[in-house]
Design a protein around this motif. Structure first.
Motif, mmCIF file in Angstrom:
data_model
loop_
_atom_site.group_PDB
_atom_site.id
_atom_site.type_symbol
_atom_site.label_atom_id
_atom_site.label_comp_id
_atom_site.label_asym_id
_atom_site.label_seq_id
_atom_site.Cartn_x
_atom_site.Cartn_y
_atom_site.Cartn_z
ATOM 1 N N ASP A 109 0.846 -1.195 0.000
ATOM 2 C CA ASP A 109 0.000 0.000 0.000
ATOM 3 C C ASP A 109 0.882 1.247 0.000
ATOM 4 O OD1 ASP A 109 -1.947 1.912 0.269
ATOM 5 O OD2 ASP A 109 -3.077 0.824 1.808
ATOM 6 N N GLY A 110 0.903 1.950 -1.124
ATOM 7 C CA GLY A 110 1.667 3.202 -1.220
ATOM 8 C C GLY A 110 0.748 4.386 -1.476
ATOM 9 N N SER A 111 -0.477 4.280 -0.979
ATOM 10 C CA SER A 111 -1.447 5.354 -1.232
ATOM 11 C C SER A 111 -1.307 6.471 -0.197
ATOM 12 C CB SER A 111 -2.863 4.789 -1.176
ATOM 13 O OG SER A 111 -3.160 4.369 0.120
ATOM 14 N N VAL A 112 -1.758 7.667 -0.611
ATOM 15 C CA VAL A 112 -1.760 8.793 0.326
ATOM 16 C C VAL A 112 -2.715 8.505 1.475
ATOM 17 C CG1 VAL A 112 -2.363 11.228 0.566
ATOM 18 C CG2 VAL A 112 -1.128 10.439 -1.459
ATOM 19 N N ARG A 113 -3.793 7.807 1.176
ATOM 20 C CA ARG A 113 -4.745 7.463 2.240
ATOM 21 C C ARG A 113 -4.065 6.629 3.331
ATOM 22 N NH1 ARG A 113 -9.789 3.851 0.634
ATOM 23 N NH2 ARG A 113 -8.121 2.309 0.603
ATOM 24 N N ALA A 114 -3.231 5.666 2.917
ATOM 25 C CA ALA A 114 -2.517 4.843 3.900
ATOM 26 C C ALA A 114 -1.534 5.684 4.707
ATOM 27 C CB ALA A 114 -1.776 3.711 3.185
ATOM 28 N N HIS A 115 -0.860 6.636 4.000
ATOM 29 C CA HIS A 115 0.070 7.513 4.732
ATOM 30 C C HIS A 115 -0.667 8.361 5.762
ATOM 31 C CE1 HIS A 115 3.694 6.504 2.586
ATOM 32 N NE2 HIS A 115 3.120 6.719 1.408
ATOM 33 N N LEU A 116 -1.837 8.866 5.365
ATOM 34 C CA LEU A 116 -2.621 9.677 6.305
ATOM 35 C C LEU A 116 -3.092 8.834 7.488
ATOM 36 C CD1 LEU A 116 -4.791 11.846 3.877
ATOM 37 C CD2 LEU A 116 -2.972 12.634 5.386
ATOM 38 N N ALA A 117 -3.485 7.598 7.201
ATOM 39 C CA ALA A 117 -3.910 6.713 8.296
ATOM 40 C C ALA A 117 -2.757 6.459 9.259
ATOM 41 C CB ALA A 117 -4.439 5.402 7.735
ATOM 42 N N GLY A 118 -1.559 6.251 8.695
ATOM 43 C CA GLY A 118 -0.381 6.055 9.549
ATOM 44 C C GLY A 118 -0.089 7.295 10.378
#
Lengths: 205, 183
Positions: free
Chosen positions: B163-172
């Protein structure tokens, strides 16, 4: 009294006393009649005669009295009455001694009453102090426990508040960040993200 | 025996035949067309699989369809075998197992790439090459556009997800803010 002599004895005593009185009165009347009749010279002889009659009268009376006393066992009655009085006296004496002992005991107790009161008060004070100390100790323990619980609650509430605040803050930050990213994200950024992604895929162990 | 095991047995038999006669891709194509036809016409599926009709009638329908589709002799025979053995309802599973076996034979792994925006061919090729390099197998991916990702891409191959999505980064980032919680 009636219990001692009985009604029969009382009746006999009354009859005997009446007889004695009648005899005595008869003797006196006889002697006075004699005086009146003789008078003068014959006065000395009459006096002797009167004295003899009086002596005779006295002897009869005394005999009747002795007879009555023997008849009714007055001696034994008196003896028994004396013994009873003596026993009563002894009994009363023993009661008196017991009362005196009781009095002495009460006096001694009264004398020690202050000491007893002081002793009881001292014991009560001692017990009271112990109870007081125990209550204070328990109260201190309870207070410490309450203080500890309160501190824990405060810590927990603080952590909860921090967590809640962090959640709200992070939620707002994320919403804002997402909004900015969506607005600012350009195609070049997407290409850059793809390049970084590919690089990570290659480097991930 | 479970459905998957049954499907694998028949798929393996067809793969073996296809490898031997060199028509494995043809069989794959024919099976795919047959399944598409059945999916497109459910009444046709019912005519072949419904036991209210006699075995002979249903087999006649199957033969007519195979003839009309111009299937190869081997594929016709294969479908008849499936029908006679009461396994025609597993033809979908047989086809999936067949494709997996072909992929295994060709050292191919299949997956999907989801992207917030439409990927260029060059980007897709870069991703595919990176995955192939990492997995040591040829990677075939299906591309899906998913705007909810905001940016970046997500690749899934088998049970593995990158998962390299911005959504995943924001969740992290959200988890970091919540977990690190010094206010």
């Amino acid at each position: 009294m009636s219990s001692i002599f009985g009604r029969k004895k009382i009746r006999w005593s009354f009859v005997m006393a009446t007889l004695v009185t009648l005899i005595w009165c008869g003797a006196v009347l006889a002697s006075s009649g004699g005086e009146a009749a003789s008078g003068g010279q014959a006065g000395g002889i009459d006096k002797v005669k009167d004295l003899g009659l009086r002596a005779f009268n006295f002897a009869v009376l005394l005999g009747l009295l002795i007879f009555a006393c023997k008849k009714f066992k007055v001696g034994s009655l008196i003896d028994s009455r004396r013994d009873k009085i003596r026993a009563d006296l002894a009994d009363l004496e023993s009661k008196k001694r017991a009362a005196e002992q009781q009095l002495a005991s009460c006096t001694a107790k009264l004398a020690n009453l202050d000491q007893e009161v002081d002793k009881i008060l001292t014991e009560y004070n001692k017990d009271g102090e112990a109870i007081k100390a125990k209550i204070i100790r328990e109260a201190e323990i309870a207070a410490e426990r309450i203080r500890s619980d309160a501190n824990k609650i405060v810590e927990y509430e603080l952590i909860e508040a921090k967590s809640r605040l962090a959640n709200e803050l992070s939620g707002q930050v994320m919403q804002l960040a997402e909004k900015i990213i969506v607005e600012k994200l350009a195609d070049t950024d997407q290409d850059r993200l793809v390049d970084e992604y590919v690089k990570q895929i290659r480097t991930i162990q | 025996m479970t459905d998957a095991k049954v499907a694998r047995r028949y798929a393996k038999a067809l793969v073996t035949i296809g490898m031997e006669d060199g028509n494995r891709d043809l069989y794959c194509k024919e099976l795919d067309q047959f399944i598409l036809l059945l999916n497109e016409y459910p009444e046709l599926t019912g005519a072949i699989t419904n036991f209210l009709y006699s075995h002979k009638e249903r087999k006649g329908v199957l033969d007519a369809v195979a003839e009309r589709m111009g299937l190869s002799v081997t594929m016709k025979s294969f479908l008849r075998v499936l029908f006679d053995n009461g396994r025609i309802q597993f033809v979908d599973a047989v086809f999936d197992a067949y494709k997996k076996m072909l992929d295994e034979a060709d050292n191919i792994v299949r997956g999907e790439v989801r992207s917030a925006k439409k990927l260029s061919d060059s980007d897709l090729e870069k991703i595919r090459a990176a995955m192939s390099l990492r997995l040591g197998r040829q990677v075939v991916v299906k591309v899906l556009v998913e705007p909810a990702l905001i940016g970046g891409i997500v690749t899934r191959i088998g049970d593995t997800v990158w998962d390299g999505s911005v959504r995943a980064h924001l969740a992290g980032l959200r988890e970091t803010l919540q977990g690190g919680g010094e206010v």
